[in-house]
Design an enzyme around this catalytic site. Structure first.
Site, PDB file in Angstrom:
ATOM      1  N   GLY A  69       0.817  -1.213   0.000  1.00 21.72           N
ATOM      2  CA  GLY A  69       0.000   0.000   0.000  1.00 21.72           C
ATOM      3  C   GLY A  69       0.852   1.265   0.000  1.00 21.72           C
ATOM      4  O   GLY A  69       0.515   2.250  -0.670  1.00 21.72           O
ATOM      5  N   GLY A 199      -1.665  -6.270   0.090  1.00 17.10           N
ATOM      6  CA  GLY A 199      -1.913  -7.699   0.278  1.00 17.10           C
ATOM      7  C   GLY A 199      -2.244  -8.095   1.705  1.00 17.10           C
ATOM      8  O   GLY A 199      -3.195  -8.836   1.954  1.00 17.10           O
ATOM      9  N   THR A 236      12.214  -7.319 -10.612  1.00 19.80           N
ATOM     10  CA  THR A 236      11.678  -8.661 -10.831  1.00 19.80           C
ATOM     11  C   THR A 236      10.477  -8.891  -9.918  1.00 19.80           C
ATOM     12  O   THR A 236      10.521  -8.596  -8.732  1.00 19.80           O
ATOM     13  CB  THR A 236      12.782  -9.724 -10.553  1.00 19.80           C
ATOM     14  N   CYS A 322       1.588   1.370  11.661  1.00 17.15           N
ATOM     15  CA  CYS A 322       2.726   2.135  11.164  1.00 17.15           C
ATOM     16  C   CYS A 322       3.148   3.203  12.160  1.00 17.15           C
ATOM     17  O   CYS A 322       4.268   3.657  12.123  1.00 17.15           O
ATOM     18  CB  CYS A 322       2.364   2.780   9.833  1.00 17.15           C
TER      19      CYS A 322
END
Ligand code: PLP
Length: 375
Positions: A69, A199, A236, A322
């Protein structure tokens, strides 16, 4: 243990875990490789992209995988700002209670010739669309307003806010990190231009996210490097985590239906809390995410309560994960009009479909004991 901190992180669901393990075990090829083994990894990513696109009514070309996010918010805000700067549109509109990923991206832009108007959310924790209308001026480039708040769970009138922006020809970004697991989002009808997803808030892995970018919206690329994600987000791909978030997004279509049970449990909890006296719920009680109960007890430090509950194996938080670790009062609770002392009384419980009525009774009993010992 009783886990009531789902806004901080959710448990990975069995179907997500199994998809991830299968990729980690068998499909470790580099998705950019031209051989068949690389092709398999690439296909896994494209299948996940299609799954995500189907759930939110987007085209797969509009779905970009990120590291979470925070990255999605940073990319959306800084990437759009770069385009606005070229058009001399240096004014941005947001709110006072956004997640730090948004607020700090905006602070960065404020130090770099942008001017930001922060809309006041009022005691309900819900933005009044009229305030957005009034804040728009000729220099406004874009608007970023979160879909649902991570601390108090209040849900914003996003359709109305986005519509105002569409009519004013403004780009509209929303941080839907907390909302997407339970609110149906159909971008064929919802005029949102960019939307952030993470996620680990939807029963997938940490360190993976999504940025939806509406076709035609001009945005600067985020990472320099290879040509992954159509050259916009080099690096990647985390194939296993991407496979997982694809499944997790698909699962939201079914799990969303459980939200009424979660609301029932949460409401029982809130009723219990309010019956104690000297207690309050922060923000609008109705228009909030099903599992959220952000409460405060008069004259009792929230951090102390969280630590005392922790001793009994009950896990909740004082604010967003956070900002845990930092002792400052929550900017979200202050945005509702509370002073720093009151803001430090905040405790956030975020329940999920895994919580039971018995657990609620147990938490209420423990809280009662804590209050008795402190008053
Ligand atoms: N936006 C909101 C509303 C959040 O709740 C969070 C995480 O707490 C983020 C952004 C950041 O997401 P991530 O942890 O995936 O970087």
């Amino acid at each position: 243990m009783i886990y009531a901190d789902n806004a901080a992180a959710t448990k990975i669901s069995p179907s997500v875990l199994s998809a991830m393990l299968s990729v980690l075990d068998d499909d470790f090829g580099n998705p950019s490789a031209i051989h068949d083994f690389g092709g398999r990894a690439k296909r896994i990513i494209e299948e996940a992209r299609l799954r995500v696109a189907n759930v939110i009514g987007a085209s797969p070309r509009e779905i970009y995988f990120t590291s979470g996010g925070t990255e999605s918010d940073n990319w959306a805000i800084k990437g759009i700002a770069a385009m606005c700067r070229k058009k001399n549109k240096n004014h941005i509109i947001s709110t006072t209670f956004e997640h730090p990923a948004v607020l700090k991206s905006l602070e960065f832009l404020s130090r770099n010739q942008f001017e930001v108007t922060f809309l006041d959310v009022g005691s309900s924790g819900i933005i009044d669309p009229l305030k957005l209308r009034q804040a728009i001026c000729s220099g406004t480039g874009f608007v970023t307003i979160m879909f649902a708040n991570n601390e108090i769970g209040t849900i914003q009138p996003i359709a109305e806010l986005a519509e105002i922006c569409r009519k004013a020809d403004l780009i509209f970004h929303t941080d839907a990190v907390q909302a997407v697991s339970e609110i149906e989002i159909d971008l064929r009808t919802l005029p949102v231009d960019l939307l952030s997803i993470s996620g680990h808030k939807i029963h997938a892995a940490k360190g993976v996210g999504i940025l939806y970018i509406r076709e035609g919206v001009e945005i600067d690329k985020f990472m320099d490097g290879g040509d992954q994600e159509r050259g916009y987000r080099a690096g990647t791909e985390n194939t296993a985590a991407i496979a997982g978030i694809g499944i997790a997004m698909q699962n939201t279509v079914e799990t969303r239906k459980n939200k009424f049970n979660v609301t029932k449990i949460r409401n029982k909890f809130i009723d219990g809390i309010l019956s104690f006296g000297g207690a309050r719920v922060h923000g609008d009680i109705e228009r909030r995410l099903s599992g959220n109960a952000n409460i405060g007890f008069d004259k009792i430090d929230g951090e102390l309560v969280v630590l005392m509950l922790n001793r009994d194996g009950i896990y909740c938080s004082t604010g967003s994960a956070c900002s845990a670790g930092a002792v400052e009062a929550s900017h979200v609770i202050k945005a509702l009009g509370f002073d720093s002392i009151k803001a430090k009384e905040a405790i956030r419980f975020t329940f999920s479909e895994d919580n039971t009525i018995d657990e609620i009774d147990y938490i209420l009993q423990k809280l009662k004991e804590i209050l008795k010992s402190r008053r």
